[in-house]
Design a protein around this motif. Structure first.
Motif, PDB file in Angstrom:
ATOM      1  N   MET A 747       0.837  -1.204   0.000  1.00  0.00           N
ATOM      2  CA  MET A 747       0.000   0.000   0.000  1.00  0.00           C
ATOM      3  C   MET A 747       0.871   1.253   0.000  1.00  0.00           C
ATOM      4  SD  MET A 747      -3.032   1.010   2.678  1.00  0.00           S
ATOM      5  CE  MET A 747      -3.986  -0.417   2.197  1.00  0.00           C
ATOM      6  N   THR A 748       0.545   2.235  -0.839  1.00  0.00           N
ATOM      7  CA  THR A 748       1.291   3.497  -0.932  1.00  0.00           C
ATOM      8  C   THR A 748       0.438   4.698  -0.563  1.00  0.00           C
ATOM      9  OG1 THR A 748       0.710   3.681  -3.267  1.00  0.00           O
ATOM     10  CG2 THR A 748       2.793   2.567  -2.733  1.00  0.00           C
ATOM     11  N   SER A 749      -0.822   4.467  -0.294  1.00  0.00           N
ATOM     12  CA  SER A 749      -1.730   5.594  -0.051  1.00  0.00           C
ATOM     13  C   SER A 749      -1.993   5.807   1.431  1.00  0.00           C
ATOM     14  CB  SER A 749      -3.047   5.352  -0.789  1.00  0.00           C
ATOM     15  OG  SER A 749      -3.638   4.141  -0.343  1.00  0.00           O
ATOM     16  N   ALA A 750      -1.164   5.266   2.305  1.00  0.00           N
ATOM     17  CA  ALA A 750      -1.376   5.421   3.754  1.00  0.00           C
ATOM     18  C   ALA A 750      -0.072   5.865   4.401  1.00  0.00           C
ATOM     19  CB  ALA A 750      -1.857   4.113   4.368  1.00  0.00           C
ATOM     20  N   ASP A 751      -0.187   6.609   5.524  1.00  0.00           N
ATOM     21  CA  ASP A 751       0.999   7.026   6.266  1.00  0.00           C
ATOM     22  C   ASP A 751       1.668   5.812   6.890  1.00  0.00           C
ATOM     23  OD1 ASP A 751       0.414   9.614   5.597  1.00  0.00           O
ATOM     24  OD2 ASP A 751      -0.666  10.021   7.485  1.00  0.00           O
ATOM     25  N   GLU A 752       2.974   5.984   7.146  1.00  0.00           N
ATOM     26  CA  GLU A 752       3.755   4.882   7.702  1.00  0.00           C
ATOM     27  C   GLU A 752       3.285   4.501   9.090  1.00  0.00           C
ATOM     28  OE1 GLU A 752       5.990   2.883   6.391  1.00  0.00           O
ATOM     29  OE2 GLU A 752       5.663   3.853   4.464  1.00  0.00           O
ATOM     30  N   LYS A 755       0.250   2.359   8.764  1.00  0.00           N
ATOM     31  CA  LYS A 755       0.579   1.025   8.287  1.00  0.00           C
ATOM     32  C   LYS A 755       1.276   0.222   9.384  1.00  0.00           C
ATOM     33  CE  LYS A 755       2.490   0.878   4.220  1.00  0.00           C
ATOM     34  NZ  LYS A 755       3.361   1.198   3.088  1.00  0.00           N
TER      35      LYS A 755
END
Length: 823
Positions: A747-752, A755
């Motif tokens: 996933m690239t659309s969420a903050d670290e 996640k």
């Protein structure tokens, strides 16, 4: 056949002379019935029409032969002999015309013009007087004799002197017909002291076609016979003309003046064949019952329950005390109109027999218990001790012992309430302490309604062998057994299903319309699966094709194959039970999943109802819903199936708990052995289920599973435990953790930080894997038999499991015993 209106009140009974009694029996016969069966009352001759469904007959199948034969499709004896001599096949011979020389000729008058006497036979064609004149006096040929102009025609001699004969007399000396004169000559040669008048009164008539002669019998006997035949027709019983001939001949020989005087042993001693004794028994029984009333039966010690609206008899002779016998009769008369159903008579008889056991106990007293004023509590205690002794020695079961004690106490109490202890009544003077106390009644055994269901693997094998039923029984037996399996109705409810028992609800779904005869609740509705509805439609088509002329409102869905010419009689419960037993005994050995043999004696019609109910209870159907499905009067009877469910669950928990683990994957069996009772109690009060085990954390339990302090990180909590029954959920949870980790990594659309918080930890994944491995290894270390027991227990436990995280209970699917026919 037509049926006239039936009067609600029979004509007043005439106990007077035979003539008046005969007229009374004639008044019981429908006005149209004699014509319906071809009976001529003036001649006393029965000539049944060949098309009559119960008294009809057939003629020889040769195209122009009119000789009556015993059954359809037969040759007469003469044609049978000709066919065997010709060597021609049956089909080809049947279309050949019968030779004139072998045609049957009925008796005609002498060929001398205007002579009124019958000829001797067809070849001679002359009466005996003219034949003597032609052959012995004139000694000329028949043609020369008939050509003479001085022949004198002779007047008739009147009817044959044999009482039963319908022919004209042909022999002046004996005043009998030629055929009977031949018999007389032979009989006098064999017995020179023959009583001629008795011989004439008892001789059988010369048979003519299918005629049955009632001549020579008293008018009372004739009226009773016709009335009995009417009752046999109403009952659907086949009555053939040759059996009636044998019966009337026997009645003449015995010189019977009334059928009520006949002793059944008299017919056996006289050599009457068994097939003729059948009509004799049913006709005489109908005649005797015609004159019975409740008032005439009451003084007797042997009651015929038909006059009370039931079947069977009651014998009070086993009760020796006059006061107790009178009490039993009062109770039976009081209770008879209150009970109903096919087995009501048997129930009354059984309870009177129970009172007979009290009478037997009282006979041990010095006064034999004849004086009710001398009885007391000690006599009740002696009776109770006698029942205990009979139970201990195996002569009474626990159920029978309790039933006898309850029945006895109930009848005495009931008769007290009806005033039988008043002055002048049979129980007058009976002490109050001659009664049952609450503690006298033994503890009620486990309900018979539950615990007799058939295991799912047995049902699967039975349903795979349904085709075998029709190999030994009629098609109605198979349809009845399938309906028992599919609907769970009582056997009598299935047997009595009307032809139009299929209907639709408001949504167009099929429903079964049946009558609950046990509780007298008509037109009950039961939702049906479409395949079961199709089974009923197919049966309806078969019944309609078999009985095309009977109105649908009178037809039964499962018509009886015997005594049922119009399809209005249903197959009996005993017949269905017998067919079930024949089918079960013919099946190959039935094995359970553990390899043990199943006792086929446990397969009986009512077991299918138990199985239907138990499957629904095990699947989590609410008790009130199941009670409506079974049409129970109260919830108590339905709860019995849930008690069986809890008992089985308790046994399953005992087995599953042997493979119980904590969050680290360690076996907890040593601790669980001492906590089995607590384990069961915890389940019964509603233990909180989590995704792949159970939670005992107090806060979460009190909140119904909705307030976990660790936010459902169960594998990190000491309050979590699991067992082998959760193995599928553990594997599913591991797969879900791995999929979640892969999805979050991509996933690239969420903050670290989001996640990181949502990412399953490696510790949790390793803990789940280790737990699965330990459960699998321990399961694999068991023997094959132990593993089979655990798998069966797991299946039982999983049926009753609640949804995850305190969610409402989810109904489990029913066992797949009949694919395509779910409940």
């Amino acid at each position: 056949m037509t049926s006239g209106l039936v009067s609600l009140v029979a004509p007043a009974l005439v106990p007077g002379p035979a003539e008046e009694l005969a007229q009374w029996f004639w008044s019981l016969i429908r006005p149209d019935f004699p014509a319906e069966i071809g009976f001529d009352r003036d001649l006393n001759i029965l000539s049944p029409p060949p098309e009559h469904p119960l008294l009809g007959w057939s003629s020889c199948k040769v195209v122009d032969c009119d000789v009556v034969v015993l059954s359809r499709g037969m040759f007469c004896s003469s044609c049978c002999r000709r066919q065997s001599e010709s060597g021609i096949s049956d089909v080809d011979f049947a279309i050949l015309p019968r030779p004139d020389s072998r045609r049957r000729r009925f008796v005609q008058n002498c060929v001398v013009p205007r002579c009124e006497r019958p000829w001797i036979d067809a070849p001679r064609s002359l009466c005996s007087s003219h034949y003597y004149q032609q052959s012995m006096v004139l000694k000329c040929s028949p043609a020369e004799f008939l050509a003479r102009t001085d022949l004198v025609p002779l007047p008739s001699l009147g009817p044959c002197a044999v009482a039963a004969c319908t022919r004209q007399a042909g022999v002046l000396k004996s005043m009998v017909c030629h055929a009977h004169n031949c018999r007389l000559v032979d009989d006098r040669r064999a017995n020179p002291d023959l009583d001629i008048e008795l011989w004439k009164a008892t001789q059988t008539p010369i048979p003519e076609g299918a005629e049955v002669s009632f001549r020579g019998l008293p008018d009372l006997v004739v009226a009773q016979l016709i009335y009995g035949i009417q009752q046999r027709c109403a009952d659907g019983a086949l009555t053939t003309h040759h059996r009636l001939r044998n019966l009337t001949a026997w009645l003449r020989r015995q010189q019977v003046s009334s059928l009520e005087d006949i002793d059944p042993l008299q017919a056996v001693a006289s050599g009457m064949d068994r097939l003729t004794r059948g009509p004799l028994t049913t006709i005489t029984t109908s005649v005797k019952r015609a004159r019975l009333t409740p008032e005439t039966e009451y003084p007797k010690d042997h009651w015929d329950l038909t006059v009370f609206g039931h079947t069977g008899t009651i014998d009070f002779s086993g009760i020796s005390q006059p006061w107790l016998k009178e009490t039993a009769k009062r109770w039976a008369r009081h209770t008879a109109p209150q009970v109903r159903g096919e087995k009501a008579g048997a129930s009354l008889r059984k309870k009177v027999n129970d009172l007979g056991m009290l009478s037997q106990s009282l006979r041990a007293r010095a006064d034999h218990g004849d004086d009710p004023r001398e009885l007391g509590r000690q006599d009740i205690e002696n009776f109770l001790n006698r029942m205990s002794h009979l139970h201990a020695t195996g002569r009474l079961s626990a159920y029978q012992r309790r039933s006898v004690i309850y029945t006895t106490g109930h009848i005495i109490k009931r008769m007290r309430s009806l005033g039988l202890t008043r002055t002048g009544e049979p129980m007058h003077g009976l002490p109050d302490h001659f009664s049952m106390l609450r503690g006298d009644l033994p503890t009620k055994p486990e309900p018979d309604e539950a615990g007799q269901d058939l295991p799912a693997e047995v049902m699967r094998q039975l349903c795979g062998e349904l085709d075998r039923i029709e190999e030994r029984s009629e098609p109605e037996a198979r349809v009845g057994i399938e309906l028992l399996i599919d609907t769970g109705r009582r056997p009598d409810e299935v047997c009595e299903l009307p032809f139009d028992c299929l209907d639709q609800d408001g949504e167009g779904k099929p429903v079964l319309i049946y009558n609950n005869s046990k509780k007298n609740r008509p037109r009950r509705e039961l939702p049906l699966h479409e395949s079961t509805a199709e089974l009923i439609r197919t049966q309806q088509q078969a019944v309609r094709a078999r009985f095309p002329n009977t109105p649908a409102r009178e037809l039964k869905l499962l018509p009886s194959p015997v005594r049922n010419p119009r399809g209005t009689k249903a197959i009996t419960e005993s017949a269905l039970s017998g067919n079930t037993r024949i089918w079960a005994n013919a099946l190959p050995d039935i094995t359970l999943d553990d390899g043990t043999m199943f006792d086929k004696a446990k397969i009986f019609p009512y077991a299918f109802r138990h199985t239907y109910a138990q499957r629904h209870a095990d699947a989590g159907v609410p008790v009130d819903v199941l009670s409506k499905l079974l049409d129970h009067d109260t919830l108590e009877a339905t709860r019995g199936y849930y008690r069986v469910k809890e008992k089985r669950l308790r046994q399953a928990v005992d087995k599953v708990t042997r493979l119980q683990f904590d969050r680290h994957g360690n076996r907890t069996w040593q601790q669980a052995r001492a906590l089995l009772d607590a384990e069961r109690n915890r389940r019964s009060v509603g233990e909180v289920a989590v995704a792949f085990g159970r939670c005992s954390e107090p806060t979460n339990v009190s909140a119904g599973g909705g307030q976990c302090p660790l936010r459902f990180r169960c594998l990190g909590c000491d309050h979590f435990s699991t067992d082998v029954s959760y193995l599928p959920e553990l594997r599913s949870y591991l797969d879900d953790l791995l999929r979640t980790r892969e999805r979050l990594s991509a996933m690239t659309s969420a903050d670290e930080w989001a996640k990181r918080e949502a990412m399953p930890s490696d510790e949790e994944i390793d803990r789940v894997r280790r737990l699965i491995r330990r459960v699998t290894e321990d399961l694999g270390s068991l023997t094959e038999q132990e593993r089979g027991e655990i798998e069966e227990a797991v299946a039982t436990v999983r049926k009753t499991r609640q949804g995850f995280l305190g969610m409402p209970k989810i109904r489990q699917p029913l066992p797949d015993v009949r694919p395509g026919r779910p409940a």
